[in-house]
Design a protein around this motif. Structure first.
Motif, PDB file in Angstrom:
ATOM      1  N   VAL A  89       0.648  -0.995   0.132  1.00 30.61           N
ATOM      2  CA  VAL A  89       0.157   0.100  -0.305  1.00 30.61           C
ATOM      3  C   VAL A  89       0.649   1.554  -0.453  1.00 30.61           C
ATOM      4  N   SER A  90       0.806   1.955  -0.955  1.00 34.87           N
ATOM      5  CA  SER A  90       1.861   3.114  -0.774  1.00 34.87           C
ATOM      6  C   SER A  90       2.070   3.757  -0.216  1.00 34.87           C
ATOM      7  N   GLN A 151      -3.828   4.801  -7.855  1.00 35.81           N
ATOM      8  CA  GLN A 151      -3.587   4.227  -7.445  1.00 35.81           C
ATOM      9  C   GLN A 151      -1.794   4.027  -7.944  1.00 35.81           C
ATOM     10  N   ARG A 154       0.132   6.347  -7.516  1.00 40.92           N
ATOM     11  CA  ARG A 154       0.898   6.230  -6.313  1.00 40.92           C
ATOM     12  C   ARG A 154       2.423   5.198  -5.754  1.00 40.92           C
ATOM     13  N   LYS A 155       1.666   4.634  -6.849  1.00 41.40           N
ATOM     14  CA  LYS A 155       2.720   3.606  -6.757  1.00 41.40           C
ATOM     15  C   LYS A 155       4.327   3.879  -7.368  1.00 41.40           C
ATOM     16  N   GLY A 178      -3.446  -2.834  -6.724  1.00 38.32           N
ATOM     17  CA  GLY A 178      -4.637  -1.623  -6.786  1.00 38.32           C
ATOM     18  C   GLY A 178      -4.546  -1.227  -7.819  1.00 38.32           C
TER      19      GLY A 178
END
Lengths: 249, 255
Positions: A89-90, A151, A154-155, A178
């Motif tokens: 999860v980032s 997502q 963010r990754k 995600g």
């Protein structure tokens, strides 16, 4: 002649209240290798990554980085010696802009002591930051607040923050989880080409076998906390145990 | 606690060393509070949120108890403080005001510079995501400790100036938990959007308190409490968020 490894684990084990999460993990990683870590949920992949990067202390065994024993090292010490990571999860600063996130990461990687009392927004750092944003294709989003990003973005930010200190070894925990199907190959193309350019050794946890097949030099498969296969993807993905316990068909 | 500690440091330096110089008073207050903050920071930096707040309050009550019992520090009556001087000359009422304004401006400039620095930006970063800060190679506890000492210095300096201005220090008006409550009130009322917000909030708080006391001497606390509730309900980001919203709407209209 013995081969030199950048990362080596010997009989690494982790248990939680008697339940064994990782057992007898003996892995040697050569410099510049790109390794895919696969396994079903609960197989011990993330526990392995967490032990290497200091998030979890091994119950027993040894972790060596460039010949130095780093067993039980703290997360920030791991970062200092060049072992960095991104998260499933980032883990980013959600209320800040993309550029502020990266500027903080760069500032902590390049400055120390009283230098940290200088303004964050200095020109040289800003230019370097723009280059990385460009490399990871998130420059157009640089002034957006992170909580408004997809997502996938963010990754990319999470990974770019992990690489600003030019790590020797980078561990990516499910870099495409995600992320939409349309985005995943684009993200991996960006990440892997950037990391290959810098010669970084990469270990990434992945569930998507298409990704594994396409990007890695070697596959390490986990099952019930143990390594059941360690081979090139062409071999590993045809291995009977891997098919039975990981691929499930 | 640091506000009171700074004030008492000024009072003690006057009592034992005859120190009345306004610069020395200010720096003694800052240094004393900073040292106490540095020592207690080793314990407090490990705690977060309500635990941090309650532990801070506990230390504050210990200090209150010590000051209230210590006769050499004036016990509950406190200690009086003679007028401040500069280079041996006594500062008048306005002279002191100018110096206080000068120190306030210095504090604003320093705090602004700190917040613009890499270390200052870690304040938001830590509140957003401690794990990421650790994995960027910086100790969260160390960053919190530094911030804590800086906060202690600023509070101590404020206490020292307040002591010099009032001419009196005593445990009830300097160290009691309700004094911390007033500062928390100012922070909630003003919001955290800008370095000037707490100054605006402090002025507004004094204004409300003065008029509430004049209008309802028996129930002025209710007016203050009601104001706080209204702010929490209608503007959780504090009064400064009104300016931010106005600014946002103005930009939107211009676009």
């Amino acid at each position: 002649m013995t081969e030199k490894f950048i990362l080596k684990t010997t009989e690494l084990q982790k248990s939680f209240s008697g339940i064994i999460a990782a057992e007898d993990i003996n892995i040697s990683v050569k410099e510049g290798e790109i390794i895919g870590i696969i396994g079903a949920n609960g197989a011990g992949k993330t526990v392995f990554v967490n032990m290497i990067t200091g998030y979890l202390k091994p119950s027993s065994g040894k972790i060596e980085f460039m010949g130095r024993d780093i067993t039980g090292i703290k997360p920030r010490e791991a970062t200092h010696i060049g072992v960095c990571r991104s998260f499933q999860v980032s883990q980013v600063f959600m209320t800040m802009t993309v550029k502020e996130n990266l500027m903080i990461a760069m500032s902590l990687a390049k400055k120390s002591g009283l230098e940290l009392l200088l303004p964050l927004d200095d020109e040289k750092l800003s230019k370097e930051c723009d280059k990385i944003l460009d490399l990871y294709k998130i420059k157009n989003q640089s002034n957006l607040i992170v909580s408004t990003l997809s997502q996938g973005m963010r990754k990319l930010l999470d990974i770019s923050m992990a690489v600003v200190g030019n790590p020797n070894v980078l561990l990516l925990d499910e870099p495409t989880s995600g992320v939409s199907v349309e985005e995943k190959f684009g993200i991996m193309d960006i990440v892997i080409s950037a990391l290959k350019k810098s010669g970084t050794t990469v270990l990434f946890v992945e569930h998507d076998m298409e990704i594994v097949e396409r990007y890695v030099d070697r596959v390490i498969a986990f099952y019930q906390g143990q390594v059941i296969c360690d081979a090139p993807p062409s071999k590993a993905l045809k291995d009977k145990k891997v098919i039975k316990y990981v691929l499930g068909s | 606690m640091y506000y009171g500690f700074g004030a008492y440091a000024v009072a003690m330096c006057q009592k034992y060393f005859g120190m009345t110089d306004i610069f020395l008073r200010f720096f003694i207050a800052v240094a004393a509070a900073g040292l106490l903050g540095f020592a207690l920071g080793f314990i407090l930096r490990r705690y977060r949120e309500i635990f941090f707040a309650m532990l801070s309050l506990a230390f504050s009550m210990v200090l209150y108890g010590l000051l209230a019992k210590a006769e050499f520090l004036g016990s509950t009556d406190g200690m009086s403080i003679s007028p401040s001087t500069i280079l041996g000359y006594e500062l008048g009422r306005f002279g002191l005001l100018y110096f206080i304004c000068f120190f306030v401006i210095c504090a604003i400039v320093f705090a602004q510079a700190y917040l613009r620095s890499s270390l200052g930006h870690l304040t938001t970063a830590i509140s957003d995501n401690e794990i990421r800060v650790e994995y960027l190679g910086y100790s969260v506890e160390k960053a919190i400790h530094i911030k804590y000492v800086i906060s202690a210095c600023l509070a101590g300096g404020a206490g020292g100036l307040m002591a010099a201005s009032l001419g009196q220090v005593d445990p009830d008006s300097m160290v009691l938990w309700s004094v911390s409550g007033e500062l928390v009130f100012v922070t909630i009322m003003s919001g955290l959007g800008n370095i000037l917000a707490p100054f605006m909030g402090a002025v507004l708080f004094e204004f409300i308190r003065t008029y509430a006391f004049e209008l309802a001497p028996q129930a002025w606390q209710m007016i203050i409490g009601g104001t706080l509730l209204a702010i929490i309900f209608f503007s959780p980001g504090g009064l400064w968020s009104f300016f931010q919203k106005l600014n946002f709407l103005r930009k939107k209209n211009n676009d």
